[in-house]
Design an enzyme around this catalytic site. Structure first.
Site, PDB file in Angstrom:
ATOM      1  CE  LYS A   1      -3.592   2.499   2.527  1.00 32.95           C
ATOM      2  NZ  LYS A   1      -4.484   2.518   3.708  1.00 32.95           N
TER       3      LYS A   1
ATOM      4  CB  SER B   1      -7.093   5.161   2.288  1.00 37.11           C
ATOM      5  OG  SER B   1      -6.456   4.424   3.334  1.00 37.11           O
TER       6      SER B   1
ATOM      7  CB  SER C   1      -8.335   2.356   5.271  1.00 34.24           C
ATOM      8  OG  SER C   1      -8.740   3.676   5.534  1.00 34.24           O
TER       9      SER C   1
END
Length: 394
Positions: free
Chosen positions: A86, A141, A165
Site C-alpha cells: 500500500k 484508502s 480502510s
C-alpha cells in the site's frame, strides 16, 4: 499458499510466477489504475534470489531464509508470492513478507491530493475503479490494494486500516480484508487508530500473511470445534444502514448458522454502542478545534463506555457480526453525507481485530461484506471462521 508450495517443491519458478503477475498488471492496470508504481526489474531480481534459495534447500541456505532443524518445514512460507504494498512507503510494512520469500511487485493506489480518503484511489494512470463496475469506487484508502487482489493481479496486498480502510475496500471489491488488533503490529500512525492489515483472495491467504507478520509471542488460537458463538447487529445501535447491505450480510450469517459455523446467542444487553464518529475525529486530530480539550475529554469517555459495552458482549459471545459498510459502493463523485465507515471505525477506537468476508452481490452488481469482530488478539479465530465460511461456497 499454493504458489509458495509450488515454488518450494520446484513445480514452478518464482521468476515465472512474478513475470506472469507483472504481465497481468501491464494488461489490466491501464483500466483499473490500481498501482502508482510497478517495480518490475527489482521484482524479477528478487524472484531470482528466491529461486536460488529454493535450489540450495533449507539446510544449505544462509541468511534470514536458511537453516535446517525444527523450523525447516516452515521455510519460505511465501516463496515467490507476488505482493502489492500500500502506497509508496509501504515496503516497510511488507518486510516480514519479503523475509518469508514474498516478492513486492509495486505500490498500490491511495487517495490523491484533494480527494476524500474514504472515496477512491489515484493510480499512475488515473482514478482507481471498482473492478466490478468502473463507475463505482472501490472504497478507500486501501483502494488499489483491494482492486489488485480482486482482479487477480496479485494474491496478497498489504493495507492499513484507520477507520475501515482495509475492510471497506475488501467488502466493495469482494475479497477478504483483515485489520489486526491495534498496537499489536508496528504502525506509523501516532494516534493509535490505525492498524496494519491485509487484502487477500482467500482466508487461507490472509492466514499466511498473519503467520508471517504476527509476533512470535502471539499465542495460537485454540479452536477445537465449531460452531462459534456470535451476536448479530445490523447497526450497532446508531448507524442507520441501507436495507440491502444489511440483508446481504444477514443472509451470509444465516448460511453460517445453517452450516454449523456459528451459533447466534442473545446477549445480556443489546449490542448498542455510542456513535464513535465525534470521538474518532477528536482522537484523529486532537488540536484541530478551539474546543479541542473538551472534545478530546469527551472522546475518551465515549471510548471507555464503548469498551465497557464490548467487554460485556464478548464475555458472552466470541464474535460480533455486522454488515461491513452501511451502503453499497457509490459513484466517483463521492459519498455525500453518508460515512462508509459507520460500522467499522468503532473498532479502530476500541482496537478490536476485525475481518470483512464477501457476503454476496447487490442489485447493482457490486459485492457486499459481512463484518466479523473478535476480542483483542483473536485474529486466528476470525481467520478460522472465515475459512469455514469459504468452504461452504467451494
Amino acid at each position: 499458499m499454493e504458489i509458495a508450495f509450488a515454488v518450494r517443491t520446484g513445480t514452478v519458478r518464482a521468476v515465472d510466477v512474478v513475470a506472469e503477475a507483472l504481465e497481468r498488471i501491464e494488461r489490466a492496470d491501464p483500466v483499473l489504475c490500481a498501482f502508482t508504481e510497478v517495480w518490475a526489474e527489482e521484482a524479477l531480481r528478487r524472484a531470482g534470489e528466491v529461486d536460488t534459495l529454493v535450489e540450495a534447500g533449507p539446510s544449505r541456505s544462509s541468511g534470514p531464509f536458511g537453516g535446517g532443524g525444527p523450523g525447516a518445514r516452515a521455510w519460505l512460507p511465501l516463496a515467490g508470492v507476488p505482493v502489492a504494498v500500500k502506497g509508496r512507503h509501504g515496503v516497510r510494512a511488507a518486510v516480514p513478507l519479503l523475509a518469508a520469500g514474498g516478492v513486492a511487485v509495486g505500490a498500490t493506489a491511495v487517495p490523491g491530493p484533494g480527494t476524500a480518503w474514504q472515496t477512491w484511489g489515484l493510480g499512475a494512470r488515473g482514478r482507481t475503479v471498482n473492478p466490478w463496475r468502473a463507475d463505482r469506487t472501490p472504497g478507500g484508502s486501501s483502494a488499489g490494494a483491494a482492486v489488485a487482489v480482486a482482479a487477480g493481479l496479485v494474491p496478497l496486498a498489504t493495507g492499513s486500516d484507520g477507520a475501515g480502510s482495509v475492510r471497506i475496500p475488501a467488502a466493495w471489491c469482494g475479497v477478504v480484508g483483515l485489520k489486526a488488533t491495534n498496537g499489536l503490529l508496528p504502525s506509523r500512525d501516532r494516534t493509535g487508530l490505525a492498524a496494519p492489515g491485509v487484502l487477500a483472495r482467500t482466508a487461507a491467504d490472509a492466514a499466511a500473511w498473519w503467520r508471517a507478520v504476527s509476533p512470535p509471542t502471539t499465542a495460537a488460537d485454540a479452536l477445537p470445534s465449531l460452531p462459534r458463538t456470535a451476536v448479530w447487529s445490523p447497526d450497532l445501535g446508531f448507524a442507520g444502514p441501507d436495507p440491502e447491505p444489511v440483508a446481504l450480510a444477514r443472509a451470509a450469517v444465516d448460511r453460517l448458522v445453517d452450516a454449523g459455523v456459528v451459533r447466534l446467542v442473545r446477549p445480556s444487553a443489546p449490542p448498542l454502542l455510542l456513535d464513535p464518529a465525534p470521538a474518532w475525529l477528536a482522537l484523529r486530530d486532537p488540536g484541530s478545534a478551539p474546543a479541542a480539550p473538551a472534545a478530546l475529554a469527551e472522546a475518551h469517555l465515549v471510548r471507555a463506555e464503548n469498551n465497557r459495552r464490548l467487554a460485556r458482549l464478548f464475555a458472552g459471545a466470541e464474535l460480533l457480526l455486522t454488515p461491513t459498510a452501511p451502503i453499497a459502493p457509490h459513484g466517483h463523485e463521492g459519498p455525500g453525507d453518508v460515512y462508509s465507515t459507520a460500522l467499522t471505525w468503532a473498532f479502530n477506537v476500541s482496537g478490536h481485530p476485525a475481518l470483512s468476508l464477501p457476503a454476496g452481490f447487490g442489485t447493482d452488481g457490486c459485492p457486499a461484506g459481512l463484518h466479523l469482530v473478535a476480542p483483542h488478539g483473536r485474529e486466528a479465530l476470525l481467520l478460522t471462521v472465515a475459512g469455514a465460511a469459504e468452504r461452504l461456497s467451494s
